[in-house]
Scaffold this active site. Sequence first.
Site, PDB file in Angstrom:
ATOM      1  N   GLY A 188       0.844  -1.237  -0.021  1.00 47.62           N
ATOM      2  CA  GLY A 188       0.032   0.025   0.091  1.00 47.62           C
ATOM      3  C   GLY A 188       0.968   1.248  -0.104  1.00 47.62           C
ATOM      4  CG  ASN A 189      -0.776   4.888   1.616  1.00 46.20           C
ATOM      5  OD1 ASN A 189      -0.041   5.475   2.611  1.00 46.20           O
ATOM      6  ND2 ASN A 189      -2.009   4.344   1.567  1.00 46.20           N
ATOM      7  CB  VAL A 194      -0.896   2.946   5.621  1.00 47.15           C
ATOM      8  CG1 VAL A 194      -1.238   1.444   6.426  1.00 47.15           C
ATOM      9  CG2 VAL A 194      -2.117   3.872   5.727  1.00 47.15           C
ATOM     10  N   GLY A 195       2.387   2.564   5.792  1.00 50.54           N
ATOM     11  CA  GLY A 195       3.615   1.471   5.832  1.00 50.54           C
ATOM     12  C   GLY A 195       4.455   2.052   6.785  1.00 50.54           C
ATOM     13  CD  GLU A 224       6.778  -5.874  -2.082  1.00 54.49           C
ATOM     14  OE1 GLU A 224       7.052  -5.053  -3.267  1.00 54.49           O
ATOM     15  OE2 GLU A 224       7.564  -6.743  -1.876  1.00 54.49           O
ATOM     16  CB  CYS A 252       2.211  -0.474  -7.396  1.00 47.31           C
ATOM     17  SG  CYS A 252       2.696  -2.000  -7.823  1.00 47.31           S
TER      18      CYS A 252
HETATM   19  P1  NAD Z   1      -5.508   0.929   0.729  1.00 43.94           P
HETATM   20  O1  NAD Z   1      -6.113   2.171   0.826  1.00 43.94           O
HETATM   21  O2  NAD Z   1      -6.402  -0.212   0.080  1.00 43.94           O
HETATM   22  O3  NAD Z   1      -4.684   0.629   1.798  1.00 43.94           O
HETATM   23  C1  NAD Z   1      -3.788  -0.603   2.031  1.00 43.94           C
HETATM   24  C2  NAD Z   1      -4.254  -1.277   3.096  1.00 43.94           C
HETATM   25  O4  NAD Z   1      -3.974  -0.561   4.384  1.00 43.94           O
HETATM   26  C3  NAD Z   1      -5.687  -1.635   3.328  1.00 43.94           C
HETATM   27  O5  NAD Z   1      -5.695  -2.958   3.720  1.00 43.94           O
HETATM   28  C4  NAD Z   1      -6.086  -0.992   4.400  1.00 43.94           C
HETATM   29  O6  NAD Z   1      -7.126  -1.198   5.156  1.00 43.94           O
HETATM   30  C5  NAD Z   1      -4.819  -0.492   5.339  1.00 43.94           C
HETATM   31  N1  NAD Z   1      -4.994   0.609   5.816  1.00 43.94           N
HETATM   32  C6  NAD Z   1      -5.280   1.726   5.613  1.00 43.94           C
HETATM   33  N2  NAD Z   1      -5.148   2.837   6.478  1.00 43.94           N
HETATM   34  C7  NAD Z   1      -4.640   2.194   7.581  1.00 43.94           C
HETATM   35  C8  NAD Z   1      -4.396   2.741   9.012  1.00 43.94           C
HETATM   36  N3  NAD Z   1      -4.508   3.931   9.068  1.00 43.94           N
HETATM   37  N4  NAD Z   1      -3.950   1.785   9.785  1.00 43.94           N
HETATM   38  C9  NAD Z   1      -3.837   0.535   9.569  1.00 43.94           C
HETATM   39  N5  NAD Z   1      -4.149  -0.065   8.044  1.00 43.94           N
HETATM   40  C10 NAD Z   1      -4.318   0.812   7.289  1.00 43.94           C
HETATM   41  O7  NAD Z   1      -4.570   1.019  -0.374  1.00 43.94           O
HETATM   42  P2  NAD Z   1      -3.549   2.240  -0.813  1.00 43.94           P
HETATM   43  O8  NAD Z   1      -2.353   2.500   0.205  1.00 43.94           O
HETATM   44  O9  NAD Z   1      -4.291   3.445  -1.488  1.00 43.94           O
HETATM   45  O10 NAD Z   1      -2.837   1.642  -2.134  1.00 43.94           O
HETATM   46  C11 NAD Z   1      -2.274   2.326  -3.303  1.00 43.94           C
HETATM   47  C12 NAD Z   1      -0.759   2.225  -2.770  1.00 43.94           C
HETATM   48  O11 NAD Z   1      -0.133   0.922  -2.929  1.00 43.94           O
HETATM   49  C13 NAD Z   1       0.170   2.948  -4.039  1.00 43.94           C
HETATM   50  O12 NAD Z   1       1.034   4.115  -3.480  1.00 43.94           O
HETATM   51  C14 NAD Z   1       0.660   1.981  -4.634  1.00 43.94           C
HETATM   52  O13 NAD Z   1       1.648   2.297  -5.697  1.00 43.94           O
HETATM   53  C15 NAD Z   1       1.072   0.968  -3.559  1.00 43.94           C
HETATM   54  N6  NAD Z   1       0.966  -0.592  -4.207  1.00 43.94           N
HETATM   55  C16 NAD Z   1       2.176  -0.967  -4.002  1.00 43.94           C
HETATM   56  C17 NAD Z   1       2.484  -2.217  -4.591  1.00 43.94           C
HETATM   57  C18 NAD Z   1       3.730  -3.071  -4.635  1.00 43.94           C
HETATM   58  O14 NAD Z   1       3.718  -4.139  -4.953  1.00 43.94           O
HETATM   59  N7  NAD Z   1       4.639  -2.242  -4.390  1.00 43.94           N
HETATM   60  C19 NAD Z   1       1.252  -2.718  -5.325  1.00 43.94           C
HETATM   61  C20 NAD Z   1       0.109  -2.185  -5.207  1.00 43.94           C
HETATM   62  C21 NAD Z   1      -0.067  -0.946  -4.694  1.00 43.94           C
END
Ligand code: NAD
Length: 469
Positions: free
Chosen positions: A190-191, A194-195, A212, A246
């Site tokens: 994800g982003n 949150v990471g 990731e 991504c």
């Molecule tokens: P998202 O909003 O679905 O969030 C990802 C996860 O984090 C979800 O399961 C969500 O419930 C959880 N989450 C959200 N907020 C949270 C919090 N405050 N505390 C704990 N958990 C929480 O997805 P996103 O982050 O919008 O995804 C898009 C991002 O992911 C982009 O930056 C994209 O580049 C990246 N991405 C990376 C890869 C990779 O393989 N490197 C693949 C796909 C997407």
Amino acid sequence: MSEADIPLVVAGLRHTFDLGLTRPAAWRRSQLQGLRRMLVDRGPEFEVALYADLGKSGTEAQLTEIGFLIAEIDHALAHLAKWMRPTRVVAPLALQPASARVVPEPLGVALVIAPWNYPLMLLLSPAIGALAAGNAVVLKPSEVTPETSRAIALHLPDYVDRRAVAVVEGGVAETTVLLGERFDHIFYTGNGRVGRIIARAAAEHLTPITLELGGKSPAYIDETVNLADAAKRIVWGKFLNAGQTCVAPDYVLGRREVLARLAPRLADAIHELYGNAVQGNPDYGRIVNDAHFERLVSYLDAAGSGGGEIVVGGGRDAADRYIEPTVLAGVPREAPVMRDEIFGPILPLVEVADLDDALTFVNSRDKPLSAYVFSERAADRLRWERETSSGALTFGAPVLHLSVAGLPFGGVGESGQGAYHGERSFRIFSHEKAVLSKPLQPDTLGPTIMPPFTAAKEGLVRNWLGRLR
Ligand code: NAD
């Protein structure tokens, strides 16, 4: 499942792991086969869910989610026995007689947290590694794609061992409860914001993590390539899943005259892939929700006032969450669209003076998840390889590196840490245990390294040190 149930679910999985049920190769195989059966049996239901969430066409769903996972499972099934085998290493002569080996063992209970853009693939792909390595696992799909999340929660328990695999649906509240629990590995996609939350929560339990993440993946193009061919590849990688990938090329760098010639080729390629009436073409996806739609439209609205010029596309339909494949030319480096990852079907063309300028620009920013280079000059390609850092670097084709099982898939710096796919997915969820075996007799240690340190032993040690120097 209520938030109060979550600790009980995790405790149940830990109990299963502690009983040793997940360790045998046969159990691991049966879980992978179960996942495979689910993907085949329930493929149509997943296609419907992905269409409802993202407007993803059935063929795209098969290519990038369902089929991708089946190929990954088959690879794991074909190689599992080899991955599980201990590897012998040579014990030094001074320790002989002795034997040494590295034994992979499961970590315990893993947590996989997935995003919405490939909601099935990015949840189950890490799960393949976790199960192949003999772990129990909690899967947390993204709440942003509720139909896919529901389909997974509904079907998965029928195909895997419920004592060891659990799906926890939900958003921030549920994930926060999960993160309060102790896991043995957390795999987050994800982003970066949150990471950081994941990394902080994991630190409490010293839990290892894989992150990731995303970022702005550049593409660079020069005049040595066939621009029409390159445009077709760029258009495919960019507008796949309506740009919500991504590893999509986020923007294109090139010299002014190259970009001027590229823009009409991009328009041709969009036409070739998606036709005249893109909105009515079922092969083209939709923006996942209104918030992302508004964010992307703000980039379109900035065009003409410091955000570049729309040279292809620009259409939108809020009711349908549709944004036309769009190319922006003459985009200033400080334009809003150049700040964060675009994650949508908008492709800025950014001028550079030359290769040095392009390299300096990329190196001045966060390390990207991938970089794409279109150039026939071997020396220039080598400079990208040696002088830039990114999760991946591909020449001539975006996105495809992730389908090569032997290549690590992951980021570096802001784009993530740790890499998976193929054998690496197994290794991420395994501990490599060092095993040394030395018989009690003959006693080679007393006369060499144990006190009392007689003159003879001191001589031996000094001799050894002398040879090390
Ligand atoms: P998202 O909003 O679905 O969030 C990802 C996860 O984090 C979800 O399961 C969500 O419930 C959880 N989450 C959200 N907020 C949270 C919090 N405050 N505390 C704990 N958990 C929480 O997805 P996103 O982050 O919008 O995804 C898009 C991002 O992911 C982009 O930056 C994209 O580049 C990246 N991405 C990376 C890869 C990779 O393989 N490197 C693949 C796909 C997407």
